[in-house]
Design a protein around this motif. Structure first.
Motif, PDB file in Angstrom:
ATOM      1  N   GLY A  24      61.391  46.986 -20.179  1.00 62.78           N
ATOM      2  CA  GLY A  24      60.327  45.855 -19.783  1.00 62.78           C
ATOM      3  C   GLY A  24      59.291  47.490 -19.212  1.00 62.78           C
ATOM      4  N   ALA A  25      58.467  46.608 -18.817  1.00 60.09           N
ATOM      5  CA  ALA A  25      56.779  48.031 -18.402  1.00 60.09           C
ATOM      6  C   ALA A  25      56.493  47.227 -17.165  1.00 60.09           C
ATOM      7  CB  ALA A  25      55.904  47.565 -19.918  1.00 60.09           C
ATOM      8  N   ILE A  26      55.972  47.796 -15.859  1.00 60.01           N
ATOM      9  CA  ILE A  26      54.934  46.755 -15.340  1.00 60.01           C
ATOM     10  C   ILE A  26      54.098  47.783 -14.834  1.00 60.01           C
ATOM     11  CG2 ILE A  26      56.765  46.750 -14.002  1.00 60.01           C
ATOM     12  CD1 ILE A  26      56.686  48.888 -12.025  1.00 60.01           C
ATOM     13  N   LEU A  27      52.873  47.039 -13.935  1.00 52.70           N
ATOM     14  CA  LEU A  27      51.244  47.870 -13.911  1.00 52.70           C
ATOM     15  C   LEU A  27      51.355  47.727 -12.254  1.00 52.70           C
ATOM     16  CD1 LEU A  27      49.166  45.730 -15.990  1.00 52.70           C
ATOM     17  CD2 LEU A  27      49.596  48.302 -16.186  1.00 52.70           C
ATOM     18  N   ARG A  28      51.760  48.965 -11.573  1.00 54.05           N
ATOM     19  CA  ARG A  28      52.379  49.570 -10.260  1.00 54.05           C
ATOM     20  C   ARG A  28      50.827  49.411  -9.561  1.00 54.05           C
ATOM     21  NH1 ARG A  28      53.576  54.889  -7.537  1.00 54.05           N
ATOM     22  NH2 ARG A  28      54.310  54.022  -5.413  1.00 54.05           N
ATOM     23  N   ASN A  29      50.334  48.983  -8.513  1.00 57.11           N
ATOM     24  CA  ASN A  29      48.994  49.210  -7.853  1.00 57.11           C
ATOM     25  C   ASN A  29      49.773  50.083  -7.265  1.00 57.11           C
ATOM     26  OD1 ASN A  29      47.756  46.264  -8.490  1.00 57.11           O
ATOM     27  ND2 ASN A  29      49.527  45.929  -6.999  1.00 57.11           N
ATOM     28  N   ILE A  30      48.848  50.853  -7.378  1.00 59.97           N
ATOM     29  CA  ILE A  30      47.978  52.323  -6.536  1.00 59.97           C
ATOM     30  C   ILE A  30      47.039  52.128  -5.088  1.00 59.97           C
ATOM     31  CG2 ILE A  30      47.209  54.612  -7.069  1.00 59.97           C
ATOM     32  CD1 ILE A  30      50.109  54.123  -8.347  1.00 59.97           C
ATOM     33  N   ASP A  31      46.220  51.048  -6.088  1.00 58.61           N
ATOM     34  CA  ASP A  31      44.807  51.290  -4.465  1.00 58.61           C
ATOM     35  C   ASP A  31      44.493  50.077  -4.779  1.00 58.61           C
ATOM     36  OD1 ASP A  31      42.720  51.327  -2.830  1.00 58.61           O
ATOM     37  OD2 ASP A  31      42.092  53.182  -3.116  1.00 58.61           O
ATOM     38  N   ARG A  32      44.557  49.391  -3.829  1.00 58.03           N
ATOM     39  CA  ARG A  32      43.325  47.800  -4.588  1.00 58.03           C
ATOM     40  C   ARG A  32      42.339  48.183  -3.418  1.00 58.03           C
ATOM     41  NH1 ARG A  32      45.890  42.252  -4.136  1.00 58.03           N
ATOM     42  NH2 ARG A  32      48.153  42.945  -4.429  1.00 58.03           N
ATOM     43  N   VAL A  33      41.177  48.616  -4.193  1.00 53.73           N
ATOM     44  CA  VAL A  33      39.719  49.012  -3.864  1.00 53.73           C
ATOM     45  C   VAL A  33      39.087  47.746  -3.189  1.00 53.73           C
ATOM     46  CG1 VAL A  33      37.765  50.896  -4.099  1.00 53.73           C
ATOM     47  CG2 VAL A  33      39.871  51.027  -5.634  1.00 53.73           C
ATOM     48  N   ARG A  50      56.339  43.557 -27.754  1.00 55.25           N
ATOM     49  CA  ARG A  50      56.434  42.882 -26.349  1.00 55.25           C
ATOM     50  C   ARG A  50      54.980  42.681 -25.597  1.00 55.25           C
ATOM     51  NH1 ARG A  50      61.076  45.764 -24.173  1.00 55.25           N
ATOM     52  NH2 ARG A  50      60.009  48.084 -25.211  1.00 55.25           N
ATOM     53  N   THR A  51      55.912  41.443 -24.884  1.00 54.19           N
ATOM     54  CA  THR A  51      53.936  41.696 -23.871  1.00 54.19           C
ATOM     55  C   THR A  51      55.800  41.531 -22.081  1.00 54.19           C
ATOM     56  OG1 THR A  51      54.158  38.965 -24.158  1.00 54.19           O
ATOM     57  CG2 THR A  51      52.570  40.578 -25.397  1.00 54.19           C
ATOM     58  N   PHE A  52      54.296  41.654 -20.937  1.00 52.80           N
ATOM     59  CA  PHE A  52      55.116  41.816 -19.700  1.00 52.80           C
ATOM     60  C   PHE A  52      53.808  40.998 -18.677  1.00 52.80           C
ATOM     61  CE2 PHE A  52      57.739  44.196 -22.233  1.00 52.80           C
ATOM     62  CZ  PHE A  52      58.864  44.080 -22.383  1.00 52.80           C
ATOM     63  N   SER A  53      54.121  39.904 -17.897  1.00 51.40           N
ATOM     64  CA  SER A  53      53.400  39.544 -16.745  1.00 51.40           C
ATOM     65  C   SER A  53      53.626  38.892 -16.091  1.00 51.40           C
ATOM     66  CB  SER A  53      51.962  38.592 -17.665  1.00 51.40           C
ATOM     67  OG  SER A  53      51.154  37.762 -16.949  1.00 51.40           O
ATOM     68  N   THR A  54      53.012  38.077 -14.941  1.00 51.69           N
ATOM     69  CA  THR A  54      53.499  37.199 -14.201  1.00 51.69           C
ATOM     70  C   THR A  54      55.727  36.629 -14.402  1.00 51.69           C
ATOM     71  OG1 THR A  54      52.344  35.206 -14.687  1.00 51.69           O
ATOM     72  CG2 THR A  54      52.132  36.448 -12.743  1.00 51.69           C
ATOM     73  N   GLU A  55      55.446  36.018 -14.968  1.00 50.14           N
ATOM     74  CA  GLU A  55      57.216  35.432 -16.115  1.00 50.14           C
ATOM     75  C   GLU A  55      57.814  36.172 -16.264  1.00 50.14           C
ATOM     76  OE1 GLU A  55      54.834  36.202 -19.992  1.00 50.14           O
ATOM     77  OE2 GLU A  55      54.076  35.569 -18.161  1.00 50.14           O
ATOM     78  N   ASN A  56      57.416  37.626 -16.358  1.00 53.82           N
ATOM     79  CA  ASN A  56      58.867  38.547 -16.035  1.00 53.82           C
ATOM     80  C   ASN A  56      59.725  39.058 -15.057  1.00 53.82           C
ATOM     81  OD1 ASN A  56      56.925  38.977 -18.940  1.00 53.82           O
ATOM     82  ND2 ASN A  56      58.776  38.576 -19.408  1.00 53.82           N
ATOM     83  N   GLY A  57      58.521  38.784 -13.613  1.00 53.37           N
ATOM     84  CA  GLY A  57      58.255  39.440 -12.587  1.00 53.37           C
ATOM     85  C   GLY A  57      60.099  38.632 -12.635  1.00 53.37           C
ATOM     86  N   ALA A  77      47.208  40.242 -14.883  1.00 47.46           N
ATOM     87  CA  ALA A  77      46.932  41.628 -16.541  1.00 47.46           C
ATOM     88  C   ALA A  77      48.364  40.449 -17.208  1.00 47.46           C
ATOM     89  CB  ALA A  77      47.100  41.975 -16.079  1.00 47.46           C
ATOM     90  N   GLU A  78      48.344  40.655 -18.138  1.00 48.42           N
ATOM     91  CA  GLU A  78      49.376  41.321 -19.412  1.00 48.42           C
ATOM     92  C   GLU A  78      49.512  42.529 -20.083  1.00 48.42           C
ATOM     93  OE1 GLU A  78      50.793  37.287 -21.905  1.00 48.42           O
ATOM     94  OE2 GLU A  78      49.490  38.313 -23.002  1.00 48.42           O
ATOM     95  N   ILE A  79      50.776  42.820 -19.878  1.00 43.92           N
ATOM     96  CA  ILE A  79      50.822  44.445 -20.837  1.00 43.92           C
ATOM     97  C   ILE A  79      50.969  44.197 -21.811  1.00 43.92           C
ATOM     98  CG2 ILE A  79      52.297  46.831 -20.605  1.00 43.92           C
ATOM     99  CD1 ILE A  79      52.938  46.395 -17.815  1.00 43.92           C
ATOM    100  N   HIS A  80      50.979  44.568 -22.777  1.00 47.05           N
ATOM    101  CA  HIS A  80      50.624  44.634 -24.527  1.00 47.05           C
ATOM    102  C   HIS A  80      51.917  45.882 -24.647  1.00 47.05           C
ATOM    103  CE1 HIS A  80      49.378  40.944 -25.844  1.00 47.05           C
ATOM    104  NE2 HIS A  80      49.555  40.908 -24.609  1.00 47.05           N
ATOM    105  N   LEU A  81      52.900  46.118 -25.398  1.00 45.78           N
ATOM    106  CA  LEU A  81      53.308  47.197 -25.915  1.00 45.78           C
ATOM    107  C   LEU A  81      53.319  47.359 -27.431  1.00 45.78           C
ATOM    108  CD1 LEU A  81      56.541  47.370 -23.827  1.00 45.78           C
ATOM    109  CD2 LEU A  81      53.970  48.646 -23.278  1.00 45.78           C
ATOM    110  N   THR A  82      53.647  48.469 -27.511  1.00 50.86           N
ATOM    111  CA  THR A  82      53.118  48.828 -29.279  1.00 50.86           C
ATOM    112  C   THR A  82      54.289  48.378 -30.621  1.00 50.86           C
ATOM    113  OG1 THR A  82      54.273  50.674 -29.446  1.00 50.86           O
ATOM    114  CG2 THR A  82      52.133  50.723 -28.931  1.00 50.86           C
ATOM    115  N   ASP A  83      55.446  47.590 -29.802  1.00 51.92           N
ATOM    116  CA  ASP A  83      56.776  47.270 -30.336  1.00 51.92           C
ATOM    117  C   ASP A  83      56.306  45.220 -30.276  1.00 51.92           C
ATOM    118  OD1 ASP A  83      57.044  46.610 -27.408  1.00 51.92           O
ATOM    119  OD2 ASP A  83      58.660  47.781 -27.422  1.00 51.92           O
TER     120      ASP A  83
END
Length: 315
Positions: free
Chosen positions: A36-45, A155-162, A147-153
């Motif tokens: 799948g894919a994730i969006l990793r927090n680097i910094d909550r500014v 597929r999408t990933f968001s909270t329901e995939n966690g 946030a919802e990630i969209h991939l070029t194939d």
């Protein structure tokens, strides 16, 4: 409300607690399983909106991770909803809408060679998205960004995939996909800090928090206005004072079972009770906390959330 997460995603990102900040998610996924894919927090500014500053912003720096090290990353779709938490002037809550898309081209290679980008939402833009009157928004109201990630194939990933170990900042992946943005009036940095006694004054018999029914805790100011940190629960209970409401941070880990996602218990805010605070007197305040937030109770299965109320008294 319990959200039924697709637990199969837990297996996608099985990992060990030995992961370092230099590791990549793609190096720890299990072989033979769809990635799948994730969006990793680097910094909550900047996590909150300041009510009187229409140009204040929610800002977070994210790292996108997928099987192709960002090679199949298309765009991030941002959704927004408005939660009216101050009924004194009526209820004007607004359902989730699409706010905007952030293309992968806005992300640049970071220190791990993976795409890193800054997600920013200006308070005025959030107000305009719902055609709200800024004067009707009070400290204690909230916006929720997803946030919802969209991939070029496709597929999408968001909270329901966690899974519980992906959603929490306490573990390596730090990818909740969802952020609660509190509307605040800033308070002095020394308020609601120092040594406090705490007691659990309501909730089911027995505590799931691995702490006593009462004790002593030190509360410190966070790096951003109105955010406070305690030493309670394994991750350290963090909360924000927004008007007369007290909001614990979502997806905080109780036991730090990052190795096995199915047994990592999480906490979060109550959807009906928002604590009690007197802005003129920081000697006593109360905080409502949900164990097994959204069903993540650490039992290996989704469990029924349990609500607790903590009372803090300054020493």
């Amino acid at each position: 409300m319990i959200k039924l997460y697709r637990l199969a995603f837990v297996a996608v990102f099985m990992f060990t607690m030995s992961c370092s900040e230099d590791d990549k998610a793609i190096d720890t996924v299990v072989e033979q399983i769809e990635r799948g894919a994730i969006l990793r927090n680097i910094d909550r500014v900047s996590p909150n909106f300041e009510r009187t500053e229409l140009q204040s912003a929610f800002t977070v720096v994210l790292e996108e991770q997928d099987l192709e090290e960002g090679g199949i990353f298309d765009f991030v779709r941002l959704y927004l909803q408005y939660l009216d938490r101050t009924p004194s002037n009526g209820n004007n809550s607004q359902a989730e809408i699409v706010l905007k898309d952030v293309p992968s081209s806005d992300f640049q290679p970071g220190g791990n060679g993976l795409p890193v980008g800054t997600i920013e939402v200006i308070y005025q833009d959030a107000i305009d998205a719902f055609n709200l009157d800024s004067n009707s928004i009070l400290a204690g109201d909230q916006f929720e960004l997803r946030a919802e990630i969209h991939l070029t194939d496709g597929r999408t990933f968001s909270t329901e995939n966690g899974s519980s170990s992906i959603l929490t900042d306490a573990c390596f992946f730090k990818s909740p996909y969802r952020y609660v943005i509190n509307v605040i009036d800033t308070i002095d940095n020394d308020l609601y800090t120092g040594t406090y006694s705490y007691e659990i004054i309501s909730g089911p018999n027995g505590s799931f928090f691995n702490l006593g029914e009462q004790g002593i805790v030190s509360i410190t100011a966070g790096n951003t206005p109105n955010v406070r940190n305690t030493g309670l629960i394994a991750e350290g209970l963090e909360f924000t004072i927004a008007g007369t409401n007290v909001y614990p941070k979502i997806y905080q880990s109780v036991n730090l079972f990052c190795r096995d996602s199915a047994f990592n218990a999480l906490t979060g805010p109550d959807e009906e009770n928002f604590g009690i605070v007197d802005l003129a007197d920081d000697t006593v305040f109360e905080l409502d906390l949900v164990f097994a937030y959204e069903g993540w109770g650490g039992s290996g299965d989704l469990t029924t959330p349990q609500s607790y109320r903590f009372r803090f008294s300054k020493q």
